[in-house]
Motif scaffolding. Sequence first.
Motif, PDB file in Angstrom:
ATOM      1  N   VAL A   3       3.959   9.722  -1.953  1.00  0.00           N
ATOM      2  CA  VAL A   3       3.886   9.992  -0.570  1.00  0.00           C
ATOM      3  C   VAL A   3       5.816   8.741   0.139  1.00  0.00           C
ATOM      4  N   PRO A   4       6.189   9.468   0.421  1.00  0.00           N
ATOM      5  CA  PRO A   4       7.492   9.001   0.905  1.00  0.00           C
ATOM      6  C   PRO A   4       7.293   7.498   0.750  1.00  0.00           C
ATOM      7  N   PHE A   5       8.370   6.772   1.083  1.00  0.00           N
ATOM      8  CA  PHE A   5       8.736   5.188   1.499  1.00  0.00           C
ATOM      9  C   PHE A   5       7.788   4.081   0.714  1.00  0.00           C
ATOM     10  N   VAL A   6       6.410   5.241  -0.248  1.00  0.00           N
ATOM     11  CA  VAL A   6       5.472   4.185  -0.721  1.00  0.00           C
ATOM     12  C   VAL A   6       5.731   3.965  -1.926  1.00  0.00           C
ATOM     13  N   ALA A   7       6.423   2.709  -1.994  1.00  0.00           N
ATOM     14  CA  ALA A   7       6.714   2.739  -4.131  1.00  0.00           C
ATOM     15  C   ALA A   7       5.240   2.882  -5.004  1.00  0.00           C
ATOM     16  N   GLU A   8       6.249   3.634  -5.743  1.00  0.00           N
ATOM     17  CA  GLU A   8       5.048   3.857  -7.152  1.00  0.00           C
ATOM     18  C   GLU A   8       3.940   2.953  -7.644  1.00  0.00           C
ATOM     19  N   LYS A   9       4.406   2.003  -7.517  1.00  0.00           N
ATOM     20  CA  LYS A   9       3.764   1.349  -8.041  1.00  0.00           C
ATOM     21  C   LYS A   9       3.178   0.647  -7.312  1.00  0.00           C
ATOM     22  N   ALA A  10       3.131   0.464  -6.642  1.00  0.00           N
ATOM     23  CA  ALA A  10       1.707   0.986  -5.208  1.00  0.00           C
ATOM     24  C   ALA A  10       0.768   1.023  -5.373  1.00  0.00           C
ATOM     25  N   ARG A  11       0.733   2.109  -5.987  1.00  0.00           N
ATOM     26  CA  ARG A  11      -0.957   3.123  -6.413  1.00  0.00           C
ATOM     27  C   ARG A  11      -1.636   2.893  -5.979  1.00  0.00           C
ATOM     28  N   PRO A  12      -1.712   2.224  -7.469  1.00  0.00           N
ATOM     29  CA  PRO A  12      -3.324   1.115  -8.480  1.00  0.00           C
ATOM     30  C   PRO A  12      -3.848   0.512  -6.897  1.00  0.00           C
ATOM     31  N   PHE A  13      -3.036   0.281  -5.942  1.00  0.00           N
ATOM     32  CA  PHE A  13      -3.844  -0.804  -5.136  1.00  0.00           C
ATOM     33  C   PHE A  13      -4.203  -0.073  -3.959  1.00  0.00           C
ATOM     34  N   PHE A  14      -3.333   1.128  -3.693  1.00  0.00           N
ATOM     35  CA  PHE A  14      -4.247   1.871  -2.653  1.00  0.00           C
ATOM     36  C   PHE A  14      -5.448   2.881  -3.325  1.00  0.00           C
ATOM     37  N   ARG A  15      -5.697   3.360  -4.932  1.00  0.00           N
ATOM     38  CA  ARG A  15      -6.892   3.357  -5.270  1.00  0.00           C
ATOM     39  C   ARG A  15      -8.098   2.652  -5.471  1.00  0.00           C
ATOM     40  N   ASP A  16      -7.674   1.082  -5.510  1.00  0.00           N
ATOM     41  CA  ASP A  16      -8.609   0.494  -5.301  1.00  0.00           C
ATOM     42  C   ASP A  16      -8.895   0.352  -4.115  1.00  0.00           C
ATOM     43  N   VAL A  17      -8.632   0.527  -3.025  1.00  0.00           N
ATOM     44  CA  VAL A  17      -9.120   0.817  -1.758  1.00  0.00           C
ATOM     45  C   VAL A  17      -9.641   1.425  -1.395  1.00  0.00           C
ATOM     46  N   HIS A  18      -9.317   2.939  -2.012  1.00  0.00           N
ATOM     47  CA  HIS A  18      -9.682   4.320  -1.739  1.00  0.00           C
ATOM     48  C   HIS A  18     -10.981   4.355  -2.151  1.00  0.00           C
ATOM     49  N   ASP A  19     -11.804   3.647  -3.667  1.00  0.00           N
ATOM     50  CA  ASP A  19     -12.086   3.701  -3.339  1.00  0.00           C
ATOM     51  C   ASP A  19     -13.583   2.117  -2.816  1.00  0.00           C
ATOM     52  N   HIS A  20     -13.054   1.290  -2.350  1.00  0.00           N
ATOM     53  CA  HIS A  20     -14.102   0.778  -1.727  1.00  0.00           C
ATOM     54  C   HIS A  20     -14.481   1.454  -0.389  1.00  0.00           C
ATOM     55  N   LEU A  21     -13.017   2.833  -0.250  1.00  0.00           N
ATOM     56  CA  LEU A  21     -14.016   3.356   1.375  1.00  0.00           C
ATOM     57  C   LEU A  21     -15.172   4.438   0.781  1.00  0.00           C
TER      58      LEU A  21
END
Length: 333
Positions: free
Chosen positions: A222-240
């Motif tokens: 996704v543009p404007f989102v750092a590649e290294k941030a994906r694991p953090f968003f995966r954690d949020v996704h798991d919580h959701l």
Amino acid sequence: MIVDCAIYREGHRSEGPEDFSDALDEARSAGGFVWIGLHEPTEDEFDRVSQEFALHPLAVEDALKAHQRPKLEVYDDSLFLVLKPVGYEPESDTVSSGEVMIFLGDSFVVTVRHGEASPLKAVRSRLEREPELLVKGPTSVLYAIADATVDHYLEVATELHADLEELEAEVFSPDGGGSRHTASRIYNFKRQILEFRRATGPLAVPLTRLAGVGVGTLGTAVPFVAEKARPFFRDVHDHLTRVNESVEGLDRLVSDILSAHLAQMSVRQNDDMRKISAWAAMAAIPTMIAGIYGMNFEHMPELRWTWSYPAVVVVMAVLEVVLFRLFKRRGWM
């Protein structure tokens, strides 16, 4: 109205210029980013912001009108994410929702808040105490807001579970389930779960894209989102995912409680009808006998017998006792 405007350099806050139109240039020249927060802005107030940051007109329209589903839109110069924070009042069993729109660019974050249920103030305060996170740029703001929103979903789901257990105990109590307000309470609780689901369900797809989960278009960067941030968003996704599973369980449980309550009411009505029918049968026998002997005919059996009246009364009493014991044995009385 503009609630806050600040420039963040190397993870630390510095106040933005009075004219926020210069904030973006100042942030870019310093290698930082600017974060502008607005609360229910008017069209004129937001017009200056949208022109300065070149926001897409369709996203601007959504931000002004609100009442949007959670979604993620990618435009040429920015990213647009809609979140729906929720609040819960246990006293009234009411779920309320607000809206947070996030515009994310290379060196700016613009947040637009509608309603009161919003974590933005707490998120900004927490991020300013964690410069090691802020130094990662606008992506850190997007992650922090999404994380705070979903974490609060978990708290609301826990509170709903606790209140639903109380409602379940009331429904299956000896007396509480027969209250005329019980069905309306169950139905109102189901409406609140539906309101909660409107906030949590549609958010799964945007977080899937941000986390890079799956294949095809959902797995692309996704543009404007750092590649290294994906694991953090995966954690949020798991919580959701946990939240959505909890909401599904709540919805099924409420439906089961409502069905059980209606079945209880039907059984109680059948019991009442049996009791009414039993008493009606007991009243029918003396009524029938008295009605027969109340007819004005001269030639009737034992009409002039001295013991006719007491004998008839005794017969009616015996029949009443027999019927009462019969109905009592069958559980009708």
